[in-house]
Motif scaffolding. Structure first.
Motif, short mmCIF file in Angstrom:
data_model
loop_
_atom_site.label_atom_id
_atom_site.label_comp_id
_atom_site.label_asym_id
_atom_site.label_seq_id
_atom_site.Cartn_x
_atom_site.Cartn_y
_atom_site.Cartn_z
N ARG A 1 0.96 -1.13 -0.04
CA ARG A 1 -0.10 -0.19 0.06
C ARG A 1 0.78 1.26 -0.22
O ARG A 1 0.51 2.23 -0.66
N ARG A 2 2.03 1.23 0.62
CA ARG A 2 2.95 2.32 0.84
C ARG A 2 3.41 2.65 -0.31
O ARG A 2 3.45 3.78 -1.00
N GLU A 3 3.87 1.48 -1.31
CA GLU A 3 4.36 1.69 -2.66
C GLU A 3 3.62 2.10 -3.46
O GLU A 3 3.53 2.83 -4.34
N ARG A 4 2.33 1.71 -3.51
CA ARG A 4 1.17 1.99 -4.38
C ARG A 4 0.81 3.38 -4.23
O ARG A 4 0.76 4.01 -5.11
N ASP A 5 0.62 3.86 -3.14
CA ASP A 5 0.33 5.31 -2.66
C ASP A 5 1.49 6.19 -3.31
O ASP A 5 1.10 7.20 -3.94
N GLU A 6 2.53 5.78 -3.04
CA GLU A 6 3.68 6.79 -3.25
C GLU A 6 3.76 6.80 -4.85
O GLU A 6 4.08 8.00 -5.56
N LEU A 7 3.81 5.59 -5.58
CA LEU A 7 3.56 5.79 -7.31
C LEU A 7 2.77 6.66 -7.49
O LEU A 7 2.64 7.51 -8.70
N GLU A 8 1.29 6.44 -7.03
CA GLU A 8 0.39 7.20 -7.47
C GLU A 8 0.36 8.78 -7.37
O GLU A 8 0.08 9.60 -8.26
N VAL A 9 0.98 9.28 -6.17
CA VAL A 9 1.03 10.58 -6.03
C VAL A 9 2.14 11.22 -6.86
O VAL A 9 2.12 12.14 -7.47
N GLN A 10 3.10 10.47 -7.03
CA GLN A 10 4.48 10.95 -7.99
C GLN A 10 3.82 10.98 -9.60
O GLN A 10 3.98 11.88 -10.06
N ILE A 11 3.03 10.04 -10.04
CA ILE A 11 2.53 9.97 -11.35
C ILE A 11 1.58 11.15 -11.41
O ILE A 11 1.65 12.06 -12.47
N ARG A 12 0.52 11.33 -10.57
CA ARG A 12 -0.38 12.32 -10.68
C ARG A 12 0.25 14.00 -10.51
O ARG A 12 0.03 14.76 -11.44
N THR A 13 1.45 14.01 -9.63
CA THR A 13 2.02 15.33 -9.66
C THR A 13 2.81 15.56 -11.04
O THR A 13 2.70 16.68 -11.33
N CYS A 14 3.42 14.51 -11.45
CA CYS A 14 4.09 14.56 -12.73
C CYS A 14 2.99 15.13 -13.86
O CYS A 14 3.60 16.23 -14.71
N LEU A 15 2.05 14.36 -13.84
CA LEU A 15 1.09 14.74 -14.83
C LEU A 15 0.36 16.25 -14.65
O LEU A 15 0.33 17.11 -15.68
N LEU A 16 0.17 16.53 -13.62
CA LEU A 16 -0.29 17.83 -13.14
C LEU A 16 0.43 18.85 -13.74
O LEU A 16 0.33 20.10 -13.89
N GLN A 17 1.82 18.75 -13.51
CA GLN A 17 2.73 19.67 -13.69
C GLN A 17 3.22 19.71 -15.18
O GLN A 17 3.34 20.90 -15.78
N ARG A 18 3.33 18.51 -15.87
CA ARG A 18 3.90 18.65 -17.18
C ARG A 18 3.00 17.92 -18.31
O ARG A 18 3.48 17.69 -19.45
N GLY A 19 1.97 17.23 -17.90
CA GLY A 19 1.38 16.47 -18.70
C GLY A 19 0.39 17.30 -19.87
O GLY A 19 -0.21 18.30 -19.51
N PRO B 1 -2.85 17.54 -22.43
CA PRO B 1 -4.26 17.08 -22.14
C PRO B 1 -4.37 15.54 -22.61
O PRO B 1 -5.35 15.08 -21.86
N GLN B 2 -3.78 15.15 -23.60
CA GLN B 2 -3.77 13.75 -23.93
C GLN B 2 -3.55 12.93 -22.72
O GLN B 2 -4.07 11.85 -22.48
N ASP B 3 -1.99 13.15 -22.10
CA ASP B 3 -1.74 12.43 -20.92
C ASP B 3 -2.82 12.57 -19.98
O ASP B 3 -2.86 11.58 -19.28
N LEU B 4 -3.32 13.71 -19.66
CA LEU B 4 -4.26 13.65 -18.51
C LEU B 4 -5.30 12.90 -18.65
O LEU B 4 -6.05 12.24 -17.87
N TRP B 5 -5.76 12.89 -20.12
CA TRP B 5 -7.05 12.04 -20.52
C TRP B 5 -6.69 10.58 -20.24
O TRP B 5 -7.46 9.78 -19.97
N ALA B 6 -5.50 10.15 -20.73
CA ALA B 6 -5.21 8.83 -20.43
C ALA B 6 -4.94 8.26 -19.07
O ALA B 6 -5.55 7.35 -18.44
N TYR B 7 -4.66 9.41 -18.18
CA TYR B 7 -4.70 9.19 -16.74
C TYR B 7 -5.99 8.68 -16.23
O TYR B 7 -6.34 8.05 -15.38
N VAL B 8 -7.10 9.63 -16.50
CA VAL B 8 -8.31 9.56 -15.94
C VAL B 8 -9.11 8.35 -16.32
O VAL B 8 -10.42 7.90 -16.04
N GLN B 9 -8.49 7.34 -17.31
CA GLN B 9 -9.08 6.13 -17.70
C GLN B 9 -8.56 5.05 -16.65
O GLN B 9 -8.92 3.96 -16.92
N THR B 10 -7.54 5.34 -15.82
CA THR B 10 -7.22 4.43 -14.83
C THR B 10 -8.21 4.57 -13.57
O THR B 10 -9.01 5.41 -13.36
N ALA B 11 -7.99 3.50 -12.71
CA ALA B 11 -9.07 3.22 -11.76
C ALA B 11 -8.96 4.65 -10.55
O ALA B 11 -9.89 4.93 -10.17
#
Length: 476
Positions: A413-431, A433-443
């Protein structure tokens, strides 16, 4: 001991029987060996008023146990040595397994019928935790010959019996194989009988040792016929027979699974392979082991691929492999248990799961401590590398969803949450619209309002993706 002394001893024993309880020390009635046995028996819940030994084997199971038991070849020795004496003195001779279950019984017909009434018969169990103090159970408990007289038995129904018994040790493994016993009515069985029974048991051990040496000789001859004798020759139980002239491995090694790598005391890596009635330990090839590929992200079933085979993984096995991939230096069973279950973990459970995993994946997992012995490729480890590269487009292409989403392991759970936070932060900062749209297809991204708002602001209102983001935002 004279009859007068026996009568006096019996009176002391009867007095002790009246007062003994599990919570109270045994009084000065029985000798020390018997006092200790009474306490073990009472602590095991034995009722002194019980009337017979329990039945442990059905007829079919008894036949199977007899056929496979190592003492079966010793029966002629036992009968030649003890049966005539047992018949003439109205005694019976008994052979049990290591848990006190009676496998064979011969002797005087009248005594055999009387023995039936207390379960001193084929298939019944005579360990101390089944019937309390008795020759068979007590000899197995203390691992030496013993004579139990009349009222020394804890169960009162056995007070008409006396018995002399001796355990028999396997020279191959050092473990107890079973017990040899002569039983009779209390006054007819002389205490000196235990010496004869003990001597017969030692004679059986000598015969077993000779048979072991004969098997060793056959193995050695076949071993010496090999063109290359660089391997170590082992018996079927891991006893070192040849190939270790200076004794670096000791007398015995713990056998791994066939085909499994193991590290010898001198640092060599060896593989176990069957050889005749034993095994050979050969130096393991130095080639790089096959790569282990783990697919653990997203909602699909987790899998492991090795040597061209793709294997579905249970959640527990996927968690173990993920933890070993995260800790390349290895983890003990205790550490793995804690990472998986927290304080409620049980290392025994982990060892059993690792054993099943190694049966599937072979030499991919090594022990002491447990670690992945093959090169590892894992989708969640790839994500870590992509995060370091700050490449949002590659990141979302490699991210189908969270790491083992059903796992409740604290470390996962710790690893899962850490990956999720890092991916989301990277996309919000540099992603894009296509990258963001791909992300909202995940759970986890599906209902992320901040990412949905960013998509709405970044895309034209007529873009279907903006409309879908708007609908999700107002539905959440």
């Amino acid at each position: 001991m004279s009859y007068a002394h026996l009568d006096a001893y019996s009176r002391r024993l009867r007095a002790a029987h009246e007062t003994v309880t599990p919570d109270k020390p045994v009084s000065a009635g029985p000798r020390r060996l018997i006092s200790a046995s009474w306490l073990r028996s009472l602590n095991a819940g034995i009722n002194p008023e019980a009337t017979a030994a329990p039945l442990a084997y059905s007829s079919a199971r008894l036949d199977q146990a007899r056929a496979s038991h190592p003492l079966a070849p010793m029966l002629p020795l036992f009968t030649q040595t003890l049966q005539q004496m047992a018949d003439e003195s109205e005694h019976i001779m008994i052979v049990t397994d290591d848990e006190g279950r009676i496998l064979w019984r011969v002797g005087h017909s009248t005594t055999l019928r009387r023995a039936d009434t207390v379960g001193l018969a084929d298939g019944h169990r005579w360990a101390e935790d089944s019937v309390g103090t008795n020759g068979i159970g007590t000899a197995l408990a203390i691992q030496r010959p013993v004579h139990v007289y009349s009222e020394e038995h804890l169960m009162r129904v056995l007070h008409v019996w006396s018995c002399s018994a001796a355990p028999i040790t396997d020279p191959e493994t050092g473990r107890i194989l079973g017990c040899l016993d002569v039983s009779g009515t209390s006054r007819s069985l002389h205490p000196a009988t235990v010496a004869l029974v003990g001597a017969t048991a030692r004679l059986a051990e000598t015969q077993l040792t000779l048979r072991m040496h004969e098997r060793d000789q056959v193995l050695r001859r076949r071993y010496e016929s090999l063109r290359s004798r660089s391997a170590v020759l082992l018996s079927a139980t891991g006893r070192v027979i040849a190939g270790d002239p200076v004794g670096e491995l000791g007398d015995r090694i713990e056998l791994p699974l066939a085909g499994e790598r193991m590290i010898l005391r001198d640092g060599r890596v060896a593989l176990l392979e069957p050889f005749s009635d034993g095994f050979l330990l050969r130096a393991a090839p130095t080639a790089t082991p096959p790569t282990l590929t783990l697919t653990l992200l997203g909602d699909g079933p987790p899998t492991a691929s090795v040597s061209g085979r793709t294997l579905p993984l249970s959640l527990r096995h996927a968690e173990i492999l993920a933890l070993l991939a995260l800790h390349p230096r290895g983890l003990t069973a205790e550490q793995l248990s804690f990472h998986l279950y927290g304080d409620a973990g049980n290392p025994v459970t982990i060892r059993a799961e690792i054993h099943r995993l190694r049966a599937q994946l072979g030499a991919t997992i090594d022990a002491k401590p447990y670690h992945l012995a093959s090169p590892v490729e894992a989708d969640f480890l790839d994500l870590r590398r992509l995060l370091s590269a700050n490449d949002p487009a590659s990141l979302v292409r490699a991210y189908p969803g969270p790491l083992l989403p059903r796992s409740e392991s604290p470390e996962i759970r710790r690893e899962r949450d850490e990956l999720e936070v890092q991916i989301r932060t990277c996309l919000l900062q540099r992603g894009s619209p296509q990258d963001l749209w791909a992300y909202v297809q995940t759970a986890n991204g599906r209902d992320d309002f901040q990412v949905l708002e960013r998509i709405i602001r970044a895309l034209p209102a007529a873009d279907p993706r903006a409309a879908a983001a708007h609908a999700r935002l107002h539905a959440s």
